[in-house]
Design an enzyme around this catalytic site. Sequence first.
Site, mmCIF file in Angstrom:
data_model
loop_
_atom_site.group_PDB
_atom_site.id
_atom_site.type_symbol
_atom_site.label_atom_id
_atom_site.label_comp_id
_atom_site.label_asym_id
_atom_site.label_seq_id
_atom_site.Cartn_x
_atom_site.Cartn_y
_atom_site.Cartn_z
ATOM 1 N N LYS A 11 -91.588 -24.223 -18.302
ATOM 2 C CA LYS A 11 -90.628 -25.322 -18.415
ATOM 3 C C LYS A 11 -90.922 -26.116 -19.679
ATOM 4 O O LYS A 11 -92.094 -26.345 -20.016
ATOM 5 C CB LYS A 11 -90.755 -26.187 -17.163
ATOM 6 N N SER B 210 -85.620 -30.053 -11.280
ATOM 7 C CA SER B 210 -85.339 -30.056 -12.711
ATOM 8 C C SER B 210 -85.778 -28.759 -13.394
ATOM 9 O O SER B 210 -85.408 -28.489 -14.521
ATOM 10 C CB SER B 210 -86.048 -31.250 -13.377
ATOM 11 N N SER C 234 -88.817 -30.542 -7.683
ATOM 12 C CA SER C 234 -88.329 -29.705 -8.776
ATOM 13 C C SER C 234 -88.906 -28.305 -8.802
ATOM 14 O O SER C 234 -88.391 -27.432 -9.496
ATOM 15 C CB SER C 234 -88.607 -30.389 -10.116
#
Length: 589
Positions: A79, A153, A177
């Site tokens: 990420k 996310s 997330s």
Amino acid sequence: MMELATLQAAYRDGSLTPSQCVQQVLDRIASSGRDEIWISRVDEAALHDTARELDRLLTEEGHGVLARLPLFGVPFAVKDNIDVAGMPTTAACPAFAYTPQRSATVVERLQAAGAILIGKTNLDQFATGLVGTRSPYGPVRNAIDPEYVSGGSSAGSAVAVALGLVGFSLGTDTAGSGRVPAGLNNIVGLKPTPGLLSTRGVVPACRTLDCVSIFARTVADSWQVSQVAAGYDREDPYSRQITMRGPQRRGYRIAIPAQLEFFGDAAAEQAFAAMLASLRERADCSIDVIDYAPFRDAASLLYQGPWVAERLEAAGPLLAAQPDAVHPVVAGIVRQGTDYSALDAFKGQYKLAALKRAAEEALAGYDFLLVPTTPTMPRMEAVLEQPVLLNSQLGYYTNFVNFFGMAALAVPGRQRSDGLPAGVTLIGAGGADHALAAAAQALFEAAAAAPVASAPLAFNEPTVQLAVVGAHLEGQPLNWQLVERGARKLIATQTAPQYRLYALRNTTPPKPGLARVTEQGAAIEIEVWELPLRRFGEFVAEIPQPLGIGSLELADGRWVKGFICEPAAIADAEDITPFGGWRAYLKRG
């Protein structure tokens, strides 16, 4: 496919090389049509150089390199709020971008284990959102049906795994997330106990709550990655030396919320009910309801309490200097942080402490809490129209977990009637990571071929070695007393040739007695287990008369703690020394 066991088998039998694997990955990415997954990618020439170096190691070391490097040749993604040396970290905000000189601790550990970094993935900006739509790099579409949100996310990381572009990926998890995208894309999302994986080199969302998470196709894969990534990091002040609970061996006592909420999504409700019905049919599983109110109320504190002020640390300076550079929904959430005072922060802590105590009391007597990963699965267009309301719904079963210092593992559940995924999440107390992984594999992956129960994390606490000779041997009826206390088998060996073994009378389950003798002794088969020292006293307290713990000599001359027997009990016992061990005696004709 990109399952770790499949890749390792292909490297072992010579049907695949790292260079071929990298080329396959690049071809899949090119043909996927999913540019929104990535924010940046490793230069292809550098990727091929890395792969060729692994090719060389495989040629020179053979299968040995697969043992030395546990993630040899496995492609992965991270990420883009996690630092990779020489690559921009954007947190999905171009104006915030910087280029670190050093990678995050977790990335360093994975690459040192032979994993191949492919690129950095898209996310809800500043890791603020559970939908995957709040990014200037574009909304990340769901891997199962692009009309639906991918969840966030950690959107790009989850979809990259779900589409088979990489073997595993890293996300982060503050409010869910690392679990919501797993549930919505039908993969596994491991959210560790806070502090188990280092957050050094991670852009903070709420630093006191942030965790690095792992996405994979199977529980075994997520656990194998965690074994490499986990570990105390002195450079991270939030890293902790967490003591692990062992996996269950006597069945599972599972709690579910009495107040289940699906926000009108009948297909999600039916899928969860079908999954519960199948679990209730298992002889090793009991399910009861508990009051969900303290968990729900704690979840609301994350965005309706002073913790939202923590989000000002990373995004606040940019928001003040360049307000137009921040996504409008993210900006609206982060600005709320200015509404809270230091007094509000203390009041929030007091309320959280009371809710945590109530949650602990509700879960007393249960091994895990089981919840839907998400209560519903919204369409992309609906989220764009109601970004805050639908985002809040997605966090109904996730937001409280880090507040309470718990571990969680999201896995695919029963498919919904409309063909969409309906994930479920097992949640356990801090330090239950290994127990969660073993339980999730046993309950939800019936065809799993790589059990994690016998693959614990490395000890990070004092231990004691213990020799067992009978009912505590692996596979025997009292072995659970070791395993559930976090013990792991070191070796199967023999005693020194100065012992005799006896079958004791009137013991349940049947047990042997081991006695050291001065003449006519023999070597007896035993196992040596390593047990956390903090659990040793309670283990000894469970040992019934006439057995006890003393010192025992091994065949190699070492002395360890081990089972001994009172001489009085041996007087009328059957001498079974000629069998050489308890298992051989049990197999007698």
